[in-house]
Motif scaffolding. Structure first.
Motif, PDB file in Angstrom:
ATOM      1  N   LYS A  94       4.223   6.805   4.361  1.00 43.61           N
ATOM      2  CA  LYS A  94       4.923   6.208   3.224  1.00 43.61           C
ATOM      3  C   LYS A  94       6.437   6.293   3.429  1.00 43.61           C
ATOM      4  CE  LYS A  94       1.294   7.250  -0.137  1.00 43.61           C
ATOM      5  NZ  LYS A  94       0.953   7.988  -1.385  1.00 43.61           N
ATOM      6  N   VAL A  95       7.117   5.221   3.069  1.00 44.59           N
ATOM      7  CA  VAL A  95       8.562   5.184   3.186  1.00 44.59           C
ATOM      8  C   VAL A  95       9.182   6.130   2.153  1.00 44.59           C
ATOM      9  CG1 VAL A  95      10.621   3.756   2.917  1.00 44.59           C
ATOM     10  CG2 VAL A  95       8.596   2.839   4.093  1.00 44.59           C
ATOM     11  N   VAL A  96      10.114   6.967   2.630  1.00 49.27           N
ATOM     12  CA  VAL A  96      10.862   7.848   1.733  1.00 49.27           C
ATOM     13  C   VAL A  96      12.134   7.109   1.320  1.00 49.27           C
ATOM     14  CG1 VAL A  96      12.037  10.077   1.508  1.00 49.27           C
ATOM     15  CG2 VAL A  96       9.947   9.875   2.916  1.00 49.27           C
ATOM     16  N   PRO A  97      12.292   6.800   0.015  1.00 50.27           N
ATOM     17  CA  PRO A  97      13.448   5.993  -0.411  1.00 50.27           C
ATOM     18  C   PRO A  97      14.787   6.538   0.055  1.00 50.27           C
ATOM     19  CG  PRO A  97      11.865   6.195  -2.197  1.00 50.27           C
ATOM     20  CD  PRO A  97      11.396   7.124  -1.110  1.00 50.27           C
ATOM     21  N   SER A  98      14.944   7.893   0.027  1.00 52.41           N
ATOM     22  CA  SER A  98      16.246   8.462   0.416  1.00 52.41           C
ATOM     23  C   SER A  98      16.524   8.307   1.901  1.00 52.41           C
ATOM     24  CB  SER A  98      16.299   9.948   0.024  1.00 52.41           C
ATOM     25  OG  SER A  98      15.261  10.685   0.680  1.00 52.41           O
ATOM     26  N   LEU A  99      15.465   8.203   2.683  1.00 49.66           N
ATOM     27  CA  LEU A  99      15.628   8.026   4.127  1.00 49.66           C
ATOM     28  C   LEU A  99      15.622   6.544   4.509  1.00 49.66           C
ATOM     29  CD1 LEU A  99      13.190  10.787   5.498  1.00 49.66           C
ATOM     30  CD2 LEU A  99      15.668  10.918   5.275  1.00 49.66           C
ATOM     31  N   GLY A 100      14.989   5.723   3.662  1.00 52.98           N
ATOM     32  CA  GLY A 100      14.824   4.314   4.017  1.00 52.98           C
ATOM     33  C   GLY A 100      13.847   4.131   5.150  1.00 52.98           C
ATOM     34  N   ASP A 101      13.057   5.151   5.408  1.00 51.43           N
ATOM     35  CA  ASP A 101      12.091   5.113   6.497  1.00 51.43           C
ATOM     36  C   ASP A 101      11.027   6.160   6.201  1.00 51.43           C
ATOM     37  OD1 ASP A 101      10.816   4.489   8.813  1.00 51.43           O
ATOM     38  OD2 ASP A 101      12.564   4.738  10.113  1.00 51.43           O
ATOM     39  N   CYS A 102      10.028   6.226   7.062  1.00 50.17           N
ATOM     40  CA  CYS A 102       8.994   7.237   6.900  1.00 50.17           C
ATOM     41  C   CYS A 102       9.458   8.550   7.504  1.00 50.17           C
ATOM     42  CB  CYS A 102       7.706   6.779   7.576  1.00 50.17           C
ATOM     43  SG  CYS A 102       6.991   5.309   6.811  1.00 50.17           S
ATOM     44  N   ASP A 103       9.024   9.622   6.895  1.00 45.87           N
ATOM     45  CA  ASP A 103       9.364  10.960   7.385  1.00 45.87           C
ATOM     46  C   ASP A 103       8.420  11.287   8.529  1.00 45.87           C
ATOM     47  OD1 ASP A 103       9.867  13.621   7.873  1.00 45.87           O
ATOM     48  OD2 ASP A 103      10.053  14.132   5.745  1.00 45.87           O
ATOM     49  N   PRO A 104       8.927  11.424   9.769  1.00 47.23           N
ATOM     50  CA  PRO A 104       8.052  11.674  10.917  1.00 47.23           C
ATOM     51  C   PRO A 104       7.361  13.030  10.867  1.00 47.23           C
ATOM     52  CG  PRO A 104      10.331  11.899  11.564  1.00 47.23           C
ATOM     53  CD  PRO A 104      10.349  11.368  10.160  1.00 47.23           C
ATOM     54  N   PHE A 105       7.853  13.931   9.963  1.00 42.80           N
ATOM     55  CA  PHE A 105       7.262  15.263   9.905  1.00 42.80           C
ATOM     56  C   PHE A 105       6.141  15.357   8.853  1.00 42.80           C
ATOM     57  CE2 PHE A 105      11.633  15.808  11.373  1.00 42.80           C
ATOM     58  CZ  PHE A 105      11.401  16.414  12.606  1.00 42.80           C
ATOM     59  N   VAL A 106       5.886  14.252   8.168  1.00 45.00           N
ATOM     60  CA  VAL A 106       4.802  14.213   7.179  1.00 45.00           C
ATOM     61  C   VAL A 106       3.560  13.613   7.840  1.00 45.00           C
ATOM     62  CG1 VAL A 106       4.027  13.260   4.974  1.00 45.00           C
ATOM     63  CG2 VAL A 106       6.405  14.017   5.254  1.00 45.00           C
ATOM     64  N   ALA A 107       2.451  14.318   7.672  1.00 41.14           N
ATOM     65  CA  ALA A 107       1.198  13.847   8.286  1.00 41.14           C
ATOM     66  C   ALA A 107       0.847  12.450   7.767  1.00 41.14           C
ATOM     67  CB  ALA A 107       0.064  14.810   7.984  1.00 41.14           C
ATOM     68  N   PRO A 108       0.343  11.568   8.630  1.00 42.95           N
ATOM     69  CA  PRO A 108      -0.004  10.206   8.197  1.00 42.95           C
ATOM     70  C   PRO A 108      -1.189  10.202   7.234  1.00 42.95           C
ATOM     71  CG  PRO A 108      -0.766  10.597  10.430  1.00 42.95           C
ATOM     72  CD  PRO A 108       0.058  11.791  10.065  1.00 42.95           C
ATOM     73  N   GLU A 109      -1.283   9.144   6.484  1.00 42.74           N
ATOM     74  CA  GLU A 109      -2.424   8.939   5.603  1.00 42.74           C
ATOM     75  C   GLU A 109      -3.370   7.915   6.237  1.00 42.74           C
ATOM     76  OE1 GLU A 109      -1.681   8.399   1.466  1.00 42.74           O
ATOM     77  OE2 GLU A 109       0.248   9.451   1.542  1.00 42.74           O
ATOM     78  N   TYR A 110      -4.598   7.956   5.753  1.00 40.61           N
ATOM     79  CA  TYR A 110      -5.620   7.080   6.315  1.00 40.61           C
ATOM     80  C   TYR A 110      -6.265   6.254   5.205  1.00 40.61           C
ATOM     81  CZ  TYR A 110      -5.194  10.013  10.456  1.00 40.61           C
ATOM     82  OH  TYR A 110      -4.701  10.697  11.537  1.00 40.61           O
ATOM     83  N   SER A 111      -6.610   5.030   5.546  1.00 38.34           N
ATOM     84  CA  SER A 111      -7.284   4.147   4.599  1.00 38.34           C
ATOM     85  C   SER A 111      -8.433   3.445   5.315  1.00 38.34           C
ATOM     86  CB  SER A 111      -6.305   3.099   4.047  1.00 38.34           C
ATOM     87  OG  SER A 111      -6.991   2.086   3.336  1.00 38.34           O
ATOM     88  N   ARG A 112      -9.636   3.486   4.709  1.00 35.91           N
ATOM     89  CA  ARG A 112     -10.779   2.736   5.243  1.00 35.91           C
ATOM     90  C   ARG A 112     -11.276   1.796   4.141  1.00 35.91           C
ATOM     91  NH1 ARG A 112     -16.031   4.517   8.680  1.00 35.91           N
ATOM     92  NH2 ARG A 112     -14.531   3.989  10.302  1.00 35.91           N
ATOM     93  N   LYS A 113     -11.367   0.517   4.487  1.00 35.61           N
ATOM     94  CA  LYS A 113     -11.837  -0.470   3.534  1.00 35.61           C
ATOM     95  C   LYS A 113     -12.888  -1.365   4.186  1.00 35.61           C
ATOM     96  CE  LYS A 113      -7.645  -0.555   0.717  1.00 35.61           C
ATOM     97  NZ  LYS A 113      -6.579  -1.385   0.118  1.00 35.61           N
ATOM     98  N   PHE A 114     -13.684  -1.970   3.312  1.00 37.00           N
ATOM     99  CA  PHE A 114     -14.779  -2.833   3.766  1.00 37.00           C
ATOM    100  C   PHE A 114     -14.560  -4.230   3.187  1.00 37.00           C
ATOM    101  CE2 PHE A 114     -16.243   1.494   3.497  1.00 37.00           C
ATOM    102  CZ  PHE A 114     -16.891   1.694   4.705  1.00 37.00           C
ATOM    103  N   TYR A 115     -14.602  -5.204   4.049  1.00 30.85           N
ATOM    104  CA  TYR A 115     -14.429  -6.599   3.636  1.00 30.85           C
ATOM    105  C   TYR A 115     -15.757  -7.305   3.859  1.00 30.85           C
ATOM    106  CZ  TYR A 115     -11.833 -10.955   2.856  1.00 30.85           C
ATOM    107  OH  TYR A 115     -11.342 -12.131   2.337  1.00 30.85           O
ATOM    108  N   ASN A 116     -16.447  -7.616   2.748  1.00 31.54           N
ATOM    109  CA  ASN A 116     -17.785  -8.197   2.837  1.00 31.54           C
ATOM    110  C   ASN A 116     -17.737  -9.729   2.890  1.00 31.54           C
ATOM    111  OD1 ASN A 116     -19.032  -5.683   2.753  1.00 31.54           O
ATOM    112  ND2 ASN A 116     -19.101  -5.667   0.513  1.00 31.54           N
ATOM    113  N   VAL A 117     -18.602 -10.281   3.718  1.00 32.10           N
ATOM    114  CA  VAL A 117     -18.679 -11.728   3.913  1.00 32.10           C
ATOM    115  C   VAL A 117     -20.141 -12.153   3.829  1.00 32.10           C
ATOM    116  CG1 VAL A 117     -18.266 -13.628   5.523  1.00 32.10           C
ATOM    117  CG2 VAL A 117     -16.619 -11.750   5.362  1.00 32.10           C
TER     118      VAL A 117
END
Length: 280
Positions: A94-117
């Protein structure tokens, strides 16, 4: 098949960060290819995305650092309506507003989604219709069938008779030709495939033998009926007969009472005078 991409997406201080979304057709014909697009996320740094497909195959996408990211999926052909699925996993920060970028020392988040057809069958022909059944209606013959997903039917009488009325329903009425013993019919179902093209089932045929009833036995019953308005019952039989036709000669002093098409008949005398007639 899996594909991974990495890109920066979003920024601008949007208050609710989140992963990107997948878009593309949600109803397809089997055996066809379609394009799907991963949109930019909201105020995130996209570290990676992987895609896998059930009931289909993505055709070797090339990794890219640009979003939105598009790729093609070839959906398998199916025999019935089937759910295909794109599973997409995203790893992002996630972008940190005060940095204007993502904090490289913060662990990444994960998202899994399903797109049904929904994958619809893309048939080249209709399924075979059921065996033809037959029945008798008075002096005509009824032939019937049924078919899966049929919108109409095509009937043909190839010999021995002609169709009375409609020839596009699941059953037809046939009038037999004079002096014929066999009626030959055939039928196929009509429908549309996923691309709205008209398709047909294979022909199914039937050769129907008309049963000729045996000669009726001599009518049995009393020899005398009685005075005027007296009635008596008479009977007969015939092999394979489905109906009969009883009658007395015109001008006789007797009449058939009620139904004259069964294996028995009721005869009434019309006079008190002694008279005789022949019962047929």
């Amino acid at each position: 098949m899996l594909v991974a991409v990495a890109a920066y997406a979003g920024g601008g201080g949007i208050p609710t960060p989140g992963p990107g979304k997948l878009s593309g057709p949600t109803t397809v014909c089997g055996g066809t290819s379609h394009t799907y697009t991963l949109s930019e996320g909201t105020s995130i740094c996209l570290y990676g995305a992987t895609f896998s497909v059930s009931n289909g195959t993505p055709p070797n996408p090339v990794p890219t650092t640009d979003l939105p990211y598009s790729f093609n999926v070839f959906w398998n052909n199916v025999s019935t309506n089937t759910t295909g699925q794109i599973i997409y996993d995203q790893q992002y920060g996630k972008v940190v507003p005060s940095l204007g970028d993502c904090d490289p020392f913060v662990a990444p988040e994960y998202s899994r989604k399903f797109y049904n057809v929904l994958i619809r069958p893309n048939r080249s022909q209709m399924p075979s219709v059921s065996p033809i059944s037959s029945s008798i209606a008075q002096t005509n013959f009824i032939f019937s069938t049924s078919g899966v997903d049929a919108t109409s039917y095509q009937w043909q009488v190839t010999s021995g008779g002609s169709i009375v009325g409609s020839s596009t329903g699941s059953s037809i009425t046939v009038s037999a030709n004079n002096n014929t013993c066999t009626i030959n019919v055939r039928v196929r179902s009509v429908g549309t495939n996923c691309n709205n093209a008209t398709i047909y089932s294979p022909w199914r045929s039937l050769s129907y033998s008309i049963q000729v009833p045996g000669r009726p036995t001599t009518p049995f019953g009393p020899q005398y009926i009685g005075a005027a308005n007296f009635t008596k019952s008479f009977g007969t039989s015939a092999a394979t007969a489905t109906s009969f036709n009883w009658y007395v000669p015109n001008g006789s002093q007797f009449e058939i009472v009620g139904d004259n098409t069964r294996g028995s008949a009721t005869v009434r005398c019309l006079t008190d005078n002694g008279t005789a007639t022949t019962l047929y």
